[in-house]
Design an enzyme around this catalytic site. Structure first.
Site, PDB file in Angstrom:
ATOM      1  N   ILE A 161       0.876  -1.278  -0.021  1.00  0.00           N
ATOM      2  CA  ILE A 161       0.158  -0.025   0.052  1.00  0.00           C
ATOM      3  C   ILE A 161       0.879   1.300  -0.245  1.00  0.00           C
ATOM      4  O   ILE A 161       1.926   1.306   0.677  1.00  0.00           O
ATOM      5  CB  ILE A 161      -1.139   0.016   0.899  1.00  0.00           C
ATOM      6  CG1 ILE A 161      -2.016   1.172   1.176  1.00  0.00           C
ATOM      7  CG2 ILE A 161      -0.147  -0.190   2.565  1.00  0.00           C
ATOM      8  CD1 ILE A 161      -2.811   1.085   2.047  1.00  0.00           C
TER       9      ILE A 161
ATOM     10  N   VAL B 102       4.952  -1.040   2.987  1.00  0.00           N
ATOM     11  CA  VAL B 102       4.420   0.360   2.668  1.00  0.00           C
ATOM     12  C   VAL B 102       5.388   0.616   1.507  1.00  0.00           C
ATOM     13  O   VAL B 102       6.752   0.426   1.564  1.00  0.00           O
ATOM     14  CB  VAL B 102       4.711   1.221   3.921  1.00  0.00           C
ATOM     15  CG1 VAL B 102       4.381   2.729   3.672  1.00  0.00           C
ATOM     16  CG2 VAL B 102       3.802   0.760   5.194  1.00  0.00           C
ATOM     17  N   LYS B 103       4.659   1.246   0.363  1.00  0.00           N
ATOM     18  CA  LYS B 103       5.379   1.669  -0.668  1.00  0.00           C
ATOM     19  C   LYS B 103       5.803   3.174  -0.636  1.00  0.00           C
ATOM     20  O   LYS B 103       5.086   4.033  -0.099  1.00  0.00           O
ATOM     21  CB  LYS B 103       4.456   1.591  -1.843  1.00  0.00           C
ATOM     22  CG  LYS B 103       4.219  -0.090  -2.251  1.00  0.00           C
ATOM     23  CD  LYS B 103       3.341  -0.033  -3.553  1.00  0.00           C
ATOM     24  CE  LYS B 103       3.863   0.347  -4.553  1.00  0.00           C
ATOM     25  NZ  LYS B 103       2.988   0.278  -6.033  1.00  0.00           N
ATOM     26  N   ILE B 104       6.951   3.433  -0.876  1.00  0.00           N
ATOM     27  CA  ILE B 104       7.645   4.580  -0.830  1.00  0.00           C
ATOM     28  C   ILE B 104       8.411   5.148  -2.077  1.00  0.00           C
ATOM     29  O   ILE B 104       9.240   4.267  -2.336  1.00  0.00           O
ATOM     30  CB  ILE B 104       8.833   4.806   0.353  1.00  0.00           C
ATOM     31  CG1 ILE B 104       7.948   4.815   1.814  1.00  0.00           C
ATOM     32  CG2 ILE B 104       9.366   6.427   0.422  1.00  0.00           C
ATOM     33  CD1 ILE B 104       8.827   4.649   2.983  1.00  0.00           C
TER      34      ILE B 104
END
Length: 371
Positions: free
Chosen positions: A110, A141-143
């Site tokens: 996400i 967690v997408k960064i």
């Protein structure tokens, strides 16, 4: 050869097959469970565009939207609850895969609000909030790998949060991503975290490179330029893998590995073909190597199941030929530095636009639910 056999061969070659899509309907209909069971799908990636499409289609979210409207939730809170609910439910479906693979697969990604892509501190804060809100060990967690995203990646990993680094286009930026990953694990150790519990992937975008380079080659218009159409993306990904091999054989990684660290696996993203004249499995067939992830939109997954040509490792030992491709691109006038900068900026802008569309859609749904 059956569909299952082709995907089985890809999986047996060491490529983790992830689906680049998620929706409430896909979860509740049993489709996602079916893909896990029958199509060797061992993970899911999402992005703002995927959620914007999901929330604007059908009626799967109507009941939850009505409940949110009755509570008086604002649009940002509503979007957060709608999207994290899907990710949480998908993560639960993948829990057995997560356990069976020691946490490497069975992951659902996400993304932080793309509007924060140039803001390190707020990216870190949102990453922590998403991790806490979804509350499942098998999410990423997408960064984004922007200049400001790099320190956010380090700081997020340092808190023991697993990260999917997204929007990587150039090998130079990829090397910086690996450095940020190493730094994050080193800080995580100092912070008392067990490195065995932290996973990461680095999402290297593929087809968008060909789309941008091919456009420029056509503009140049010479025979030499046109002969290079469709060569850049796979060459770029193969050079990225060579960088991965180099840096994950060094002393810095060895020290982390001895402390139980897991490698940051390369992930091939944007694997749907943009040019219909190309084989629809070219970014699957040409990037087979053990220890990577290929996240595919459903159309590409089905194409791979039907007619992928899995002939073994198509990446290891190809770096010299890949460098020759970029030498030839430079010789005909392609400014690859500008290509990658353009793609990064466009990537951030596209996701930001999709996020705005998502907010607008949910705002309208909330207003409609209130009557």
């Amino acid at each position: 050869m059956s569909n299952t056999d082709r995907l089985a061969e890809l999986s047996q070659a060491g490529v983790s097959i992830w689906l680049d899509d998620l929706s409430r309907e896909r979860i509740t209909s049993g489709n996602l469970a079916e893909l896990i069971r029958d199509k060797h799908v061992v993970g899911v990636t999402t992005n703002p565009t995927i959620f914007a499409k999901a929330l604007s289609s059908g009626h799967a979210y109507d009941e939850q939207v009505r409940a949110l409207a009755e509570r008086g939730a604002d649009v940002h809170a509503a979007v957060r609850e709608l999207t994290t609910s899907d990710v949480r439910d998908a993560a639960d479906l993948f829990r057995d895969v997560y356990t069976a693979t020691g946490g490497a697969d069975g992951r659902v990604s996400i993304e932080v609000d793309p509007g924060l892509a140039r803001d390190t501190d707020r990216t870190v804060a949102e990453a922590a909030d998403l991790w806490k809100t979804v509350d499942r060990p098998n999410i990423f967690v997408k960064i984004p790998a922007t200049e400001q995203g790099l320190p956010a990646i380090t700081r997020t990993l340092a808190e023991g949060i697993s990260v999917n680094v997204t929007l990587i286009f150039s090998v130079e930026r990829y090397r910086e991503v690996i450095d940020a990953f190493f730094a994050g694990l080193e800080q995580a150790t100092a912070n008392g975290h067990d490195l065995r519990s932290i996973q990461s992937v680095a999402s290297f975008f593929v087809s968008r490179v060909d789309a941008e380079v091919d456009k420029r080659l056509e503009a140049i218009g010479t025979d030499e330029a046109r002969a290079l159409r469709g060569e850049a993306a796979i060459a770029n990904a193969r050079l990225a893998y060579a960088a991965y091999q180099e840096l994950f054989a060094g002393e810095r990684w060895t020290a982390l590995k001895e402390q139980g660290a897991n490698p940051q696996r390369p992930l091939w993203a944007s694997t749907g073909v943009k040019d219909p004249s190309y084989s629809d499995t070219r970014y699957v067939d040409g990037l087979v190597v053990a220890g990577v992830v290929n996240t595919m939109p459903e159309q590409t997954l089905e194409a791979a199941a039907d007619h992928a040509e899995i002939t073994g490792d198509t990446v290891t030992g190809t770096a010299d030929r890949a460098r020759e491709v970029f030498d030839r691109l430079a010789a005909v006038g392609i400014d690859v530095t500008d290509v990658f900068l353009t793609l990064e900026n466009e990537g951030v802008e596209k996701f930001d636009k999709s996020w705005t569309e998502l907010l607008d859609t949910v705002s309208g749904q909330l207003a409609g639910a209130k009557g």
